[in-house]
Write a protein that holds these residues in place. Structure first.
Motif: not given
Length: 137
Positions: A82-86
């Protein structure tokens, strides 16, 4: 007696694992509990408050009123995916974060940079308009 002790040990281990999965206070996300401000016209303005309610994190804000709102949304710990997506950050950046579908708050090393955004404090909010430097009060 030996068998009873083993079963007790297993029960304690299972209970501890269950508590860890439910947001036990020792989780890294617990350090995000607090009040955050943003700079507005050169002054800090309280904007978001992250609280712990049982096994979850909730957010209150002061967007439309001078007092804290009722809890607006539940926030969950942010995974690496999720960090990478955000953030679109593909490095192995150390971070702690909680998010909903509308808002995320992160703690990273002060000075972390991604594209034109840089955080001097190490705290930042991400919402529909992008990232914003945050100041933990």
């Amino acid at each position: 007696m030996n068998t009873s002790f083993r079963w007790l040990a297993v029960a304690v281990a299972v209970a501890a694992a269950s508590m860890a999965g439910c947001g036990a206070p020792g989780e890294p996300e617990a350090q995000l509990v607090g009040v955050y401000a943003v700079k507005q016209g050169g002054a800090l303005k309280e904007l978001v408050k992250i609280e712990r309610q049982g096994d979850r994190y909730v957010m209150r804000d002061k967007v439309r009123t001078p007092e804290w709102s009722e809890p607006k949304m539940q926030l969950l710990p942010v995974t690496r995916e999720r960090w990478r997506r955000i953030t679109t950050d593909s490095a192995e950046t150390a971070f702690v974060g909680v998010s909903s579908e509308q808002l995320a708050i992160f703690k990273v090393a002060p000075g972390w940079r991604k594209n034109s955004f840089k955080t001097e404090t190490g705290y930042f909010l991400v919402y529909s308009q992008g990232p914003v430097e945050a100041f933990k009060l």
